[in-house]
Design a protein around this motif. Structure first.
Motif, PDB file in Angstrom:
ATOM      1  N   SER A  70       6.200  29.732  52.440  1.00 19.26           N
ATOM      2  CA  SER A  70       6.812  28.751  53.672  1.00 19.26           C
ATOM      3  C   SER A  70       5.599  27.453  53.858  1.00 19.26           C
ATOM      4  CB  SER A  70       6.541  29.421  54.907  1.00 19.26           C
ATOM      5  OG  SER A  70       5.626  29.896  55.480  1.00 19.26           O
ATOM      6  N   LYS A  71       4.492  27.558  53.046  1.00 22.19           N
ATOM      7  CA  LYS A  71       3.206  26.724  53.162  1.00 22.19           C
ATOM      8  C   LYS A  71       3.193  26.667  54.665  1.00 22.19           C
ATOM      9  CE  LYS A  71       3.925  25.387  48.887  1.00 22.19           C
ATOM     10  NZ  LYS A  71       2.986  26.230  47.765  1.00 22.19           N
ATOM     11  N   TYR A  72       2.987  27.674  55.340  1.00 22.31           N
ATOM     12  CA  TYR A  72       2.383  27.726  56.516  1.00 22.31           C
ATOM     13  C   TYR A  72       1.211  27.178  56.924  1.00 22.31           C
ATOM     14  CZ  TYR A  72       0.823  30.294  60.765  1.00 22.31           C
ATOM     15  OH  TYR A  72       0.105  30.485  62.182  1.00 22.31           O
ATOM     16  N   GLU A  73       1.064  26.201  57.877  1.00 16.91           N
ATOM     17  CA  GLU A  73      -0.064  25.136  57.997  1.00 16.91           C
ATOM     18  C   GLU A  73      -1.388  26.130  58.230  1.00 16.91           C
ATOM     19  OE1 GLU A  73       2.006  25.658  61.761  1.00 16.91           O
ATOM     20  OE2 GLU A  73       2.780  25.067  59.699  1.00 16.91           O
ATOM     21  N   CYS A  74      -1.166  27.083  58.753  1.00 17.93           N
ATOM     22  CA  CYS A  74      -2.514  28.148  59.069  1.00 17.93           C
ATOM     23  C   CYS A  74      -2.662  29.225  58.020  1.00 17.93           C
ATOM     24  CB  CYS A  74      -2.284  28.553  60.611  1.00 17.93           C
ATOM     25  SG  CYS A  74      -1.819  27.496  61.875  1.00 17.93           S
ATOM     26  N   ARG A  75      -2.196  29.306  56.906  1.00 15.36           N
ATOM     27  CA  ARG A  75      -2.400  30.208  56.059  1.00 15.36           C
ATOM     28  C   ARG A  75      -3.675  30.538  55.614  1.00 15.36           C
ATOM     29  NH1 ARG A  75       0.071  26.152  53.530  1.00 15.36           N
ATOM     30  NH2 ARG A  75      -0.489  25.607  51.557  1.00 15.36           N
ATOM     31  N   GLY A  76      -4.279  29.269  55.518  1.00 10.86           N
ATOM     32  CA  GLY A  76      -5.810  29.318  54.993  1.00 10.86           C
ATOM     33  C   GLY A  76      -6.656  30.274  55.881  1.00 10.86           C
ATOM     34  N   VAL A  77      -6.442  30.612  57.138  1.00 14.15           N
ATOM     35  CA  VAL A  77      -7.445  31.187  58.140  1.00 14.15           C
ATOM     36  C   VAL A  77      -6.589  32.521  58.226  1.00 14.15           C
ATOM     37  CG1 VAL A  77      -8.430  29.093  59.157  1.00 14.15           C
ATOM     38  CG2 VAL A  77      -6.432  30.339  60.169  1.00 14.15           C
ATOM     39  N   PHE A  78      -5.729  32.951  57.608  1.00 17.57           N
ATOM     40  CA  PHE A  78      -5.113  34.311  57.736  1.00 17.57           C
ATOM     41  C   PHE A  78      -5.894  35.262  57.294  1.00 17.57           C
ATOM     42  CE2 PHE A  78      -2.139  37.469  55.596  1.00 17.57           C
ATOM     43  CZ  PHE A  78      -1.837  38.385  56.627  1.00 17.57           C
ATOM     44  N   ASP A  79      -6.577  36.155  58.142  1.00 11.85           N
ATOM     45  CA  ASP A  79      -7.372  37.254  57.361  1.00 11.85           C
ATOM     46  C   ASP A  79      -7.061  38.695  58.226  1.00 11.85           C
ATOM     47  OD1 ASP A  79      -9.554  38.834  56.745  1.00 11.85           O
ATOM     48  OD2 ASP A  79     -11.128  37.366  57.267  1.00 11.85           O
ATOM     49  N   GLY A 318       4.713  32.710  61.150  1.00  6.41           N
ATOM     50  CA  GLY A 318       4.222  31.941  59.914  1.00  6.41           C
ATOM     51  C   GLY A 318       5.255  31.815  58.986  1.00  6.41           C
ATOM     52  N   ASP A 319       6.409  32.340  59.098  1.00  9.72           N
ATOM     53  CA  ASP A 319       7.706  32.192  58.087  1.00  9.72           C
ATOM     54  C   ASP A 319       7.881  30.905  57.841  1.00  9.72           C
ATOM     55  OD1 ASP A 319       9.369  31.877  60.198  1.00  9.72           O
ATOM     56  OD2 ASP A 319      10.299  33.757  60.167  1.00  9.72           O
ATOM     57  N   MET A 320       7.708  29.820  58.557  1.00  7.88           N
ATOM     58  CA  MET A 320       7.893  28.410  58.572  1.00  7.88           C
ATOM     59  C   MET A 320       6.943  27.759  58.732  1.00  7.88           C
ATOM     60  SD  MET A 320      11.946  27.850  59.999  1.00  7.88           S
ATOM     61  CE  MET A 320      12.002  25.929  59.217  1.00  7.88           C
ATOM     62  N   HIS A 321       6.472  26.217  58.336  1.00  7.01           N
ATOM     63  CA  HIS A 321       5.575  25.406  58.407  1.00  7.01           C
ATOM     64  C   HIS A 321       6.191  24.446  59.630  1.00  7.01           C
ATOM     65  CE1 HIS A 321       6.915  21.854  56.393  1.00  7.01           C
ATOM     66  NE2 HIS A 321       7.249  22.649  55.164  1.00  7.01           N
ATOM     67  N   ASN A 322       5.119  23.647  60.274  1.00  6.48           N
ATOM     68  CA  ASN A 322       5.464  23.004  61.548  1.00  6.48           C
ATOM     69  C   ASN A 322       6.242  21.766  61.322  1.00  6.48           C
ATOM     70  OD1 ASN A 322       3.405  21.776  60.894  1.00  6.48           O
ATOM     71  ND2 ASN A 322       2.043  22.252  62.632  1.00  6.48           N
ATOM     72  N   ARG A 323       6.562  21.401  59.983  1.00  2.00           N
ATOM     73  CA  ARG A 323       7.254  20.187  59.590  1.00  2.00           C
ATOM     74  C   ARG A 323       8.132  20.413  58.847  1.00  2.00           C
ATOM     75  NH1 ARG A 323       4.207  18.534  63.275  1.00  2.00           N
ATOM     76  NH2 ARG A 323       2.921  16.581  62.999  1.00  2.00           N
ATOM     77  N   GLN A 324       8.753  21.988  58.800  1.00  2.00           N
ATOM     78  CA  GLN A 324       9.664  22.301  57.782  1.00  2.00           C
ATOM     79  C   GLN A 324      11.254  22.132  58.702  1.00  2.00           C
ATOM     80  OE1 GLN A 324       9.348  26.097  56.361  1.00  2.00           O
ATOM     81  NE2 GLN A 324      11.306  26.112  55.495  1.00  2.00           N
ATOM     82  N   PRO A 325      12.211  21.160  58.208  1.00  2.00           N
ATOM     83  CA  PRO A 325      13.372  20.950  58.836  1.00  2.00           C
ATOM     84  C   PRO A 325      14.556  22.308  58.758  1.00  2.00           C
ATOM     85  CG  PRO A 325      13.541  19.803  56.829  1.00  2.00           C
ATOM     86  CD  PRO A 325      11.971  20.455  56.950  1.00  2.00           C
ATOM     87  N   LEU A 326      15.087  22.458  59.569  1.00  4.92           N
ATOM     88  CA  LEU A 326      16.184  23.486  59.638  1.00  4.92           C
ATOM     89  C   LEU A 326      17.218  23.051  58.616  1.00  4.92           C
ATOM     90  CD1 LEU A 326      16.269  24.421  63.666  1.00  4.92           C
ATOM     91  CD2 LEU A 326      15.265  25.789  61.653  1.00  4.92           C
ATOM     92  N   THR A 327      17.763  24.145  57.687  1.00  6.70           N
ATOM     93  CA  THR A 327      18.809  23.649  56.905  1.00  6.70           C
ATOM     94  C   THR A 327      20.358  24.111  57.596  1.00  6.70           C
ATOM     95  OG1 THR A 327      19.027  25.888  55.879  1.00  6.70           O
ATOM     96  CG2 THR A 327      17.344  23.928  54.978  1.00  6.70           C
ATOM     97  N   PRO A 328      21.286  23.480  57.428  1.00  4.65           N
ATOM     98  CA  PRO A 328      22.541  24.023  57.953  1.00  4.65           C
ATOM     99  C   PRO A 328      22.719  25.596  57.967  1.00  4.65           C
ATOM    100  CG  PRO A 328      23.133  22.321  56.523  1.00  4.65           C
ATOM    101  CD  PRO A 328      21.444  22.640  56.378  1.00  4.65           C
TER     102      PRO A 328
END
Length: 560
Positions: A70-79, A318-328
């Protein structure tokens, strides 16, 4: 062996083998001890997994893949194994309350000022000045609510693509300018147009702001912060009631009526909040450094605490990133999520009495013979009661970890009071008695904060949470639309027919709330029956490969 020595005086024994085939002897007392120890260890592990599901390596690996995909913006600090002290978390939550919750309350205040000051304006003879009738006033409120409702979902789609931190400030600035333009109203047409525009721009704001709050708070913390959110509503209502006394006295200045000055001045105040909100909002916990915040909000360690505590509470965040649009497809799947329908039904029906009486409170007080000044002052006690009960019931709901039973407080409280308005012969004749009953109804237990957090929690995915929050607010606005048309011109001044309808609606809340609780208990039992029959290997395979999403996952349980 140590266990043999400890229980050497025991009489009964049994030979068993360990995993390497080495035989050793267990007597009855030792068997009890071993069983107890195993149960204790299992209980400890379950408790740890409840607090941190990522301690299960299968779960951790699954969600790591989800966050990367999902390219979740906070994935880099997930631990999964990161630890911190409780005192650190408490200090950090206090910082969040100032940076996030306080900012959200300030922005919500701007919403309430520009959508709520109409009730103050009508106390200054606005309807007569514009040659409007009670039914025209109803129509204007309905237009506002319909526009607000229709804008909910489009607003969420735009906000999800741009980010709440960008879209919310734009919303506030836009509706503030429209609100100020109400100072130039000429008649029915301009009244309807501005009502529609304000509703269209404000629609979706609450759901957008709730989504932003969910980035920083756990599901247990969110209801309390939302109670502050709606406490702001009542605080603002008290403030604008007091401010209206001074502003409405400007009637005649520059040949303008007092209500025109009310719209202009309060619209200018909210415009300042809108401009400030560009500074107050950030995209996420790891994106707080910019030219306005050169040092950022958090240290690297604080960033990890914010992100990991939220993910451990709800891995779906974290299953979507915060600039990811919603699809139909995403929107349709969320709209057709039948497991959230019971909460939408509650939203449609729960607030009818307060929506109806709230819209007409100032008009009815003027009808009872109170002056403009006294009318605005007499709205304050209801707001104060509202604040106290809202904070109490929201805190209790999390304290006892029950939402449905606490929500029953609303009909238990409101049914007898609305019954008085519907059937008491002294209504509108006993001036102070009518005011007292109306005030108590309007100050009643407000379950909105509980419901909003309940929807968010049971959605269990960013995709569903974004749409579900909007749909729930649409349900509430739909309820407000019919509620604000219950009082009609031909039913004045006692509104017997209207109050009887409100009484019936209040009664329906008993079976609906109880039915919602039993529905979620039933759905959890359905999942338990399947999950408990699965072997450990089957569960691991399910976690890795299932196509189930959000609240349809077998390892998710609905709260109730």
């Amino acid at each position: 062996m140590a266990l043999d020595e400890k229980f050497s005086n025991s009489k009964t024994s049994e030979e068993v083998s360990d995993s390497k085939g080495v035989e050793f002897t267990l007597n009855d007392e030792k068997k009890v001890l071993v069983t107890t120890e195993i149960e204790s260890i299992a209980s400890t592990l379950d408790s740890q997994l409840d607090k941190n599901p990522f301690l299960d390596p299968v779960v951790a690996e699954h969600y790591r893949e989800v966050y990367e995909k999902s390219k979740y913006e906070c994935r880099g600090v997930f631990d999964p194994h990161f630890e911190w002290e409780p005192e650190e978390e408490k200090r950090l939550v206090r910082k969040l309350d100032i940076r996030v919750a306080f900012s959200a309350c300030l922005m919500f205040a701007s919403l309430q000022i520009d959508r709520g000051n109409l009730s103050q304006a009508v106390t200054d003879n606005m309807l007569n000045d514009l040659n409007l009738t009670t039914n025209n006033y109803n129509t204007g409120n309905t237009i506002f609510l319909v526009a607000f409702l229709l804008a909910e979902l489009p607003s969420q789609i735009i906000s999800k693509a741009l980010g709440p931190d960008v879209f919310i400030p734009i919303q506030i600035c836009t509706w503030s300018i429209i609100a100020m333009s109400q100072g130039a109203l000429k008649g029915k047409t301009s009244f309807y147009v501005t009502r529609a525009l304000i509703g269209a721009v404000e629609g979706g704001f609450i759901a957008d702001l709730v989504l932003w709050l969910s980035y920083f708070y756990t599901s247990k913390e969110l209801p309390i912060r939302l109670s502050w959110f709606w406490t702001t509503l009542s605080t603002v209502s008290i403030s604008i009631s007091l401010a209206a006394f001074g502003i409405l006295r400007l009637r005649g200045v520059s040949n303008l009526e007092g209500w025109r000055w009310l719209f202009i001045i309060e619209g200018a105040i909210t415009l300042l909040v809108g401009i400030l909100s560009f500074y107050l909002m950030v995209p996420s916990a790891v994106q707080t450094k910019n030219w306005m915040h050169p040092k950022g909000w958090f240290t690297e360690r604080e960033q990890k605490i914010v992100v990991n505590r939220v993910l451990r509470d709800d891995p779906s965040k974290g299953d979507m990133h915060n600039r990811q649009p919603l699809t139909p497809r995403m929107i349709w799947k969320s709209l057709s999520d039948y497991d959230l329908f019971p909460l939408y039904i509650i939203g449609i029906l729960a607030y009818a009495p307060t929506a109806t009486l709230g819209a007409y409170q100032t008009l009815n007080l003027r009808q009872l013979g109170f002056s403009t000044f006294n009318t605005n002052l007499l709205t304050i006690p209801g707001d104060f009661i509202h604040i106290v009960l809202l904070l109490i019931i929201t805190w209790v709901s999390e304290r006892v970890n029950d939402r449905a039973l606490i929500c029953l407080v609303l009909p238990i409280y409101s049914v007898p009071l609305v019954g008085v308005l519907a059937f008491w012969k002294g209504t509108m004749k006993d001036v102070w008695g009518t005011w007292a009953v109306t005030t108590l109804v309007l100050g009643g237990p407000y379950i909105h904060a509980i419901l909003v957090a309940w929807v968010s929690r049971n959605a269990y995915s960013i995709r569903s949470r974004s749409v579900a929050s909007a749909v729930y607010n649409m349900a509430v606005q739909l309820g407000s639309i019919y509620a604000k048309n219950i009082y009609r011109q031909d039913d004045k001044p006692l509104y017997r027919r209207g109050n009887s309808q409100l009484f019936a609606l209040s009664l329906t809340m008993f079976p609906i709330i109880i039915g919602t609780k039993f529905y979620y208990i039933y759905r959890n039992k359905q999942k338990d029956n399947i999950w408990n029959k699965m072997t450990t290997e089957q569960r691991e395979d399910y976690i890795r490969n299932t196509k189930d999403e959000g609240n349809k996952r077998l390892d998710f349980r609905f709260t109730h």
